[in-house]
Write a protein that holds these residues in place. Structure first.
Motif, PDB file in Angstrom:
ATOM      1  N   GLU A   1     -38.486  10.312   4.357  1.00  0.00           N
ATOM      2  CA  GLU A   1     -39.092  11.625   4.584  1.00  0.00           C
ATOM      3  C   GLU A   1     -38.948  12.502   3.340  1.00  0.00           C
ATOM      4  OE1 GLU A   1     -38.721  15.616   7.338  1.00  0.00           O
ATOM      5  OE2 GLU A   1     -36.977  14.343   7.053  1.00  0.00           O
ATOM      6  N   ARG A   2     -37.813  12.378   2.677  1.00  0.00           N
ATOM      7  CA  ARG A   2     -37.527  13.213   1.494  1.00  0.00           C
ATOM      8  C   ARG A   2     -38.028  12.603   0.189  1.00  0.00           C
ATOM      9  NH1 ARG A   2     -35.957  18.182   3.427  1.00  0.00           N
ATOM     10  NH2 ARG A   2     -34.765  17.804   5.312  1.00  0.00           N
ATOM     11  N   GLY A   3     -38.482  11.345   0.237  1.00  0.00           N
ATOM     12  CA  GLY A   3     -38.936  10.686  -0.982  1.00  0.00           C
ATOM     13  C   GLY A   3     -37.794  10.367  -1.927  1.00  0.00           C
ATOM     14  N   LEU A   4     -36.613  10.054  -1.373  1.00  0.00           N
ATOM     15  CA  LEU A   4     -35.423   9.838  -2.209  1.00  0.00           C
ATOM     16  C   LEU A   4     -35.352   8.445  -2.827  1.00  0.00           C
ATOM     17  CD1 LEU A   4     -32.814  11.686   0.047  1.00  0.00           C
ATOM     18  CD2 LEU A   4     -33.964  12.526  -2.018  1.00  0.00           C
ATOM     19  N   ASN A   5     -36.213   7.535  -2.395  1.00  0.00           N
ATOM     20  CA  ASN A   5     -36.275   6.215  -3.007  1.00  0.00           C
ATOM     21  C   ASN A   5     -37.506   6.202  -3.914  1.00  0.00           C
ATOM     22  OD1 ASN A   5     -36.749   3.523  -3.676  1.00  0.00           O
ATOM     23  ND2 ASN A   5     -36.002   2.758  -1.718  1.00  0.00           N
ATOM     24  N   PRO A   6     -37.285   6.170  -5.241  1.00  0.00           N
ATOM     25  CA  PRO A   6     -38.427   6.255  -6.158  1.00  0.00           C
ATOM     26  C   PRO A   6     -39.432   5.117  -5.991  1.00  0.00           C
ATOM     27  CG  PRO A   6     -36.326   6.118  -7.378  1.00  0.00           C
ATOM     28  CD  PRO A   6     -36.003   6.092  -5.918  1.00  0.00           C
ATOM     29  N   ARG A   7     -38.999   3.971  -5.507  1.00  0.00           N
ATOM     30  CA  ARG A   7     -39.927   2.846  -5.319  1.00  0.00           C
ATOM     31  C   ARG A   7     -40.853   3.060  -4.125  1.00  0.00           C
ATOM     32  NH1 ARG A   7     -37.942  -1.573  -3.579  1.00  0.00           N
ATOM     33  NH2 ARG A   7     -35.911  -0.797  -2.992  1.00  0.00           N
ATOM     34  N   LYS A   8     -40.399   3.832  -3.137  1.00  0.00           N
ATOM     35  CA  LYS A   8     -41.183   4.000  -1.914  1.00  0.00           C
ATOM     36  C   LYS A   8     -41.831   5.372  -1.786  1.00  0.00           C
ATOM     37  CE  LYS A   8     -38.503   0.739   0.864  1.00  0.00           C
ATOM     38  NZ  LYS A   8     -37.736   0.566   2.100  1.00  0.00           N
ATOM     39  N   GLY A   9     -41.243   6.372  -2.419  1.00  0.00           N
ATOM     40  CA  GLY A   9     -41.774   7.726  -2.289  1.00  0.00           C
ATOM     41  C   GLY A   9     -41.634   8.228  -0.858  1.00  0.00           C
ATOM     42  N   ILE A  10     -42.512   9.132  -0.464  1.00  0.00           N
ATOM     43  CA  ILE A  10     -42.492   9.664   0.902  1.00  0.00           C
ATOM     44  C   ILE A  10     -43.206   8.660   1.803  1.00  0.00           C
ATOM     45  CG2 ILE A  10     -43.282  11.509   2.423  1.00  0.00           C
ATOM     46  CD1 ILE A  10     -42.899  13.424   0.038  1.00  0.00           C
ATOM     47  N   CYS A  11     -42.449   8.064   2.707  1.00  0.00           N
ATOM     48  CA  CYS A  11     -43.010   7.003   3.556  1.00  0.00           C
ATOM     49  C   CYS A  11     -42.617   7.165   5.029  1.00  0.00           C
ATOM     50  CB  CYS A  11     -42.586   5.633   3.035  1.00  0.00           C
ATOM     51  SG  CYS A  11     -40.815   5.399   2.918  1.00  0.00           S
ATOM     52  N   HIS A  12     -41.923   8.249   5.373  1.00  0.00           N
ATOM     53  CA  HIS A  12     -41.558   8.534   6.753  1.00  0.00           C
ATOM     54  C   HIS A  12     -41.837  10.012   7.044  1.00  0.00           C
ATOM     55  CE1 HIS A  12     -39.252   4.777   6.395  1.00  0.00           C
ATOM     56  NE2 HIS A  12     -39.315   4.734   7.720  1.00  0.00           N
ATOM     57  N   SER A  13     -41.967  10.323   8.304  1.00  0.00           N
ATOM     58  CA  SER A  13     -42.218  11.700   8.718  1.00  0.00           C
ATOM     59  C   SER A  13     -40.963  12.284   9.369  1.00  0.00           C
ATOM     60  CB  SER A  13     -43.362  11.735   9.733  1.00  0.00           C
ATOM     61  OG  SER A  13     -42.967  11.075  10.931  1.00  0.00           O
ATOM     62  N   GLN A  14     -41.000  13.582   9.614  1.00  0.00           N
ATOM     63  CA  GLN A  14     -39.905  14.224  10.330  1.00  0.00           C
ATOM     64  C   GLN A  14     -39.764  13.600  11.720  1.00  0.00           C
ATOM     65  OE1 GLN A  14     -40.385  18.277  11.870  1.00  0.00           O
ATOM     66  NE2 GLN A  14     -38.421  18.766  10.877  1.00  0.00           N
ATOM     67  N   GLU A  15     -40.888  13.285  12.350  1.00  0.00           N
ATOM     68  CA  GLU A  15     -40.842  12.654  13.671  1.00  0.00           C
ATOM     69  C   GLU A  15     -40.128  11.301  13.613  1.00  0.00           C
ATOM     70  OE1 GLU A  15     -43.702  11.319  17.395  1.00  0.00           O
ATOM     71  OE2 GLU A  15     -44.606  12.320  15.667  1.00  0.00           O
ATOM     72  N   ASP A  16     -40.346  10.541  12.536  1.00  0.00           N
ATOM     73  CA  ASP A  16     -39.633   9.268  12.375  1.00  0.00           C
ATOM     74  C   ASP A  16     -38.126   9.497  12.337  1.00  0.00           C
ATOM     75  OD1 ASP A  16     -42.044   7.797  12.165  1.00  0.00           O
ATOM     76  OD2 ASP A  16     -42.093   8.039   9.976  1.00  0.00           O
ATOM     77  N   VAL A  17     -37.703  10.500  11.586  1.00  0.00           N
ATOM     78  CA  VAL A  17     -36.269  10.810  11.476  1.00  0.00           C
ATOM     79  C   VAL A  17     -35.711  11.209  12.841  1.00  0.00           C
ATOM     80  CG1 VAL A  17     -34.529  12.286  10.397  1.00  0.00           C
ATOM     81  CG2 VAL A  17     -36.494  11.495   9.055  1.00  0.00           C
ATOM     82  N   LEU A  18     -36.430  12.076  13.538  1.00  0.00           N
ATOM     83  CA  LEU A  18     -35.973  12.520  14.855  1.00  0.00           C
ATOM     84  C   LEU A  18     -35.907  11.360  15.845  1.00  0.00           C
ATOM     85  CD1 LEU A  18     -37.901  15.907  15.060  1.00  0.00           C
ATOM     86  CD2 LEU A  18     -35.440  15.583  14.717  1.00  0.00           C
ATOM     87  N   ASN A  19     -36.896  10.466  15.791  1.00  0.00           N
ATOM     88  CA  ASN A  19     -36.864   9.284  16.664  1.00  0.00           C
ATOM     89  C   ASN A  19     -35.649   8.412  16.375  1.00  0.00           C
ATOM     90  OD1 ASN A  19     -39.155   9.752  18.259  1.00  0.00           O
ATOM     91  ND2 ASN A  19     -40.507   8.852  16.725  1.00  0.00           N
ATOM     92  N   GLU A  20     -35.340   8.222  15.106  1.00  0.00           N
ATOM     93  CA  GLU A  20     -34.181   7.393  14.747  1.00  0.00           C
ATOM     94  C   GLU A  20     -32.875   8.065  15.169  1.00  0.00           C
ATOM     95  OE1 GLU A  20     -34.372   4.372  13.999  1.00  0.00           O
ATOM     96  OE2 GLU A  20     -36.474   4.235  13.410  1.00  0.00           O
ATOM     97  N   LEU A  21     -32.790   9.377  15.025  1.00  0.00           N
ATOM     98  CA  LEU A  21     -31.593  10.090  15.475  1.00  0.00           C
ATOM     99  C   LEU A  21     -31.440   9.986  16.992  1.00  0.00           C
ATOM    100  CD1 LEU A  21     -31.748  13.231  13.176  1.00  0.00           C
ATOM    101  CD2 LEU A  21     -30.061  11.375  13.083  1.00  0.00           C
ATOM    102  N   ALA A  22     -32.557  10.058  17.711  1.00  0.00           N
ATOM    103  CA  ALA A  22     -32.508   9.884  19.167  1.00  0.00           C
ATOM    104  C   ALA A  22     -32.000   8.488  19.513  1.00  0.00           C
ATOM    105  CB  ALA A  22     -33.883  10.129  19.778  1.00  0.00           C
TER     106      ALA A  22
END
Length: 81
Positions: free
Chosen positions: A19-40
């Motif tokens: 979501e934050r684009g912290l992996n330079p090889r992948k860039g932004i590849c997840h959404s806030q909803e993805d993060v929330l789903n994983e936390l759930a």
């Protein structure tokens, strides 16, 4: 089941990085909803693990969870540093 919590946590971290684009090889590849789903998923997996540790006693696990939730929400908050 407790080990599964670690797996779910890892997926939440991966989604956060995406979501934050912290992996330079992948860039932004997840959404806030993805993060929330994983936390759930982490929360749900931990709840299932609590029931397992309580030998399948859902009521006992729920009671302990509610007690802990009260403790955490009622304790004084420390000032930001």
């Amino acid at each position: 089941m407790i080990l599964k919590i670690g797996e779910e946590y890892g997926e939440a971290i991966e989604a956060h990085f995406g979501e934050r684009g912290l992996n330079p090889r992948k860039g932004i590849c997840h959404s806030q909803e993805d993060v929330l789903n994983e936390l759930a998923d982490v929360i749900l997996t931990a709840a299932v693990a609590m029931v397992g540790v309580a030998n399948g006693d859902v009521s006992a696990a729920k009671k302990l969870f509610e007690k802990r939730l009260r403790y955490v929400t009622e304790r004084p908050m420390s000032p930001e540093r």
